[in-house]
Design a protein around this motif. Structure first.
Motif, mmCIF file in Angstrom:
data_model
loop_
_atom_site.group_PDB
_atom_site.id
_atom_site.type_symbol
_atom_site.label_atom_id
_atom_site.label_comp_id
_atom_site.label_asym_id
_atom_site.label_seq_id
_atom_site.Cartn_x
_atom_site.Cartn_y
_atom_site.Cartn_z
ATOM 1 N N GLN A 293 0.823 -1.206 0.000
ATOM 2 C CA GLN A 293 0.000 0.000 0.000
ATOM 3 C C GLN A 293 0.862 1.263 0.000
ATOM 4 O O GLN A 293 0.614 2.183 -0.786
ATOM 5 C CB GLN A 293 -0.926 -0.008 1.215
ATOM 6 C CG GLN A 293 -1.847 1.183 1.294
ATOM 7 C CD GLN A 293 -2.746 1.117 2.525
ATOM 8 O OE1 GLN A 293 -2.690 0.167 3.297
ATOM 9 N NE2 GLN A 293 -3.571 2.116 2.698
ATOM 10 N N VAL A 294 1.872 1.296 0.838
ATOM 11 C CA VAL A 294 2.748 2.470 0.917
ATOM 12 C C VAL A 294 3.484 2.670 -0.399
ATOM 13 O O VAL A 294 3.600 3.796 -0.895
ATOM 14 C CB VAL A 294 3.753 2.324 2.084
ATOM 15 C CG1 VAL A 294 4.815 3.393 2.035
ATOM 16 C CG2 VAL A 294 3.021 2.359 3.416
ATOM 17 N N TYR B 80 0.987 4.031 -3.126
ATOM 18 C CA TYR B 80 0.741 5.467 -2.962
ATOM 19 C C TYR B 80 1.959 6.279 -3.403
ATOM 20 O O TYR B 80 1.829 7.300 -4.069
ATOM 21 C CB TYR B 80 0.401 5.807 -1.515
ATOM 22 C CG TYR B 80 -0.939 5.305 -1.047
ATOM 23 C CD1 TYR B 80 -2.001 5.096 -1.934
ATOM 24 C CD2 TYR B 80 -1.158 5.036 0.300
ATOM 25 C CE1 TYR B 80 -3.236 4.642 -1.485
ATOM 26 C CE2 TYR B 80 -2.396 4.581 0.748
ATOM 27 C CZ TYR B 80 -3.420 4.390 -0.146
ATOM 28 O OH TYR B 80 -4.637 3.946 0.300
ATOM 29 N N SER B 81 3.139 5.836 -3.020
ATOM 30 C CA SER B 81 4.369 6.545 -3.395
ATOM 31 C C SER B 81 4.562 6.525 -4.912
ATOM 32 O O SER B 81 4.951 7.531 -5.512
ATOM 33 C CB SER B 81 5.590 5.915 -2.720
ATOM 34 O OG SER B 81 5.470 5.993 -1.325
ATOM 35 N N ALA C 293 8.283 7.081 4.061
ATOM 36 C CA ALA C 293 6.839 6.855 4.057
ATOM 37 C C ALA C 293 6.513 5.706 4.998
ATOM 38 O O ALA C 293 7.371 4.884 5.316
ATOM 39 C CB ALA C 293 6.358 6.535 2.646
ATOM 40 N N GLY C 294 5.275 5.661 5.428
ATOM 41 C CA GLY C 294 4.841 4.589 6.311
ATOM 42 C C GLY C 294 3.347 4.669 6.528
ATOM 43 O O GLY C 294 2.649 5.410 5.835
ATOM 44 N N ILE C 295 2.867 3.903 7.479
ATOM 45 C CA ILE C 295 1.438 3.866 7.776
ATOM 46 C C ILE C 295 1.214 3.944 9.282
ATOM 47 O O ILE C 295 2.123 3.708 10.084
ATOM 48 C CB ILE C 295 0.765 2.586 7.240
ATOM 49 C CG1 ILE C 295 1.355 1.341 7.923
ATOM 50 C CG2 ILE C 295 0.867 2.498 5.735
ATOM 51 C CD1 ILE C 295 0.551 0.076 7.697
ATOM 52 N N ILE C 296 -0.013 4.254 9.631
ATOM 53 C CA ILE C 296 -0.486 4.091 11.001
ATOM 54 C C ILE C 296 -1.590 3.053 10.907
ATOM 55 O O ILE C 296 -2.632 3.287 10.297
ATOM 56 C CB ILE C 296 -0.994 5.412 11.600
ATOM 57 C CG1 ILE C 296 0.165 6.405 11.696
ATOM 58 C CG2 ILE C 296 -1.636 5.168 12.960
ATOM 59 C CD1 ILE C 296 -0.220 7.780 12.166
ATOM 60 N N SER C 297 -1.334 1.891 11.437
ATOM 61 C CA SER C 297 -2.261 0.773 11.335
ATOM 62 C C SER C 297 -3.350 0.891 12.398
ATOM 63 O O SER C 297 -3.049 0.996 13.586
ATOM 64 C CB SER C 297 -1.497 -0.546 11.530
ATOM 65 O OG SER C 297 -2.388 -1.617 11.689
ATOM 66 N N TYR D 293 3.309 5.107 14.234
ATOM 67 C CA TYR D 293 3.796 5.193 12.859
ATOM 68 C C TYR D 293 4.721 4.016 12.561
ATOM 69 O O TYR D 293 5.669 3.762 13.286
ATOM 70 C CB TYR D 293 4.543 6.514 12.666
ATOM 71 C CG TYR D 293 5.176 6.672 11.312
ATOM 72 C CD1 TYR D 293 4.400 6.967 10.199
ATOM 73 C CD2 TYR D 293 6.549 6.545 11.142
ATOM 74 C CE1 TYR D 293 4.982 7.128 8.952
ATOM 75 C CE2 TYR D 293 7.137 6.704 9.898
ATOM 76 C CZ TYR D 293 6.350 7.000 8.812
ATOM 77 O OH TYR D 293 6.928 7.152 7.584
#
Length: 80
Positions: free
Chosen positions: A2-3, A6-7, A21-25, A33
């Motif tokens: 997913q990251v 998006y990138s 880049a990263g996510i907050i699950s 983060y």
């Protein structure tokens, strides 16, 4: 995935040389983060997203899309 997706899409309109880049699950919200990273041995190491990473991702993405549309390869549900 997913990251990187998006990138990749962002880079098509706004080229960049390197980004974090990263996510907050929401499932693991307490972890906060979670940066994009690669597995090295038994742990994960944070990795910047650059042109090389995006090129590798694009190759994998195209292979996945080709596989999805290949009539010779039947879709099968993977056990959970």
């Amino acid at each position: 995935f997913q990251v990187l997706m998006y990138s990749y899409l962002y880079s098509l309109n706004e080229p960049f040389t390197e980004a974090s880049a990263g996510i907050i699950s929401f499932k693991n919200f307490d972890e906060g983060y979670i940066p994009f990273s690669f597995k090295e041995a038994r742990s994960y190491k944070e990795k910047m997203i650059d042109a090389e990473v995006l090129q590798d991702f694009e190759k994998v993405l195209l292979r996945l899309i080709q596989e999805l549309f290949d009539k010779e390869i039947h879709l099968t549900e993977k056990p959970v």
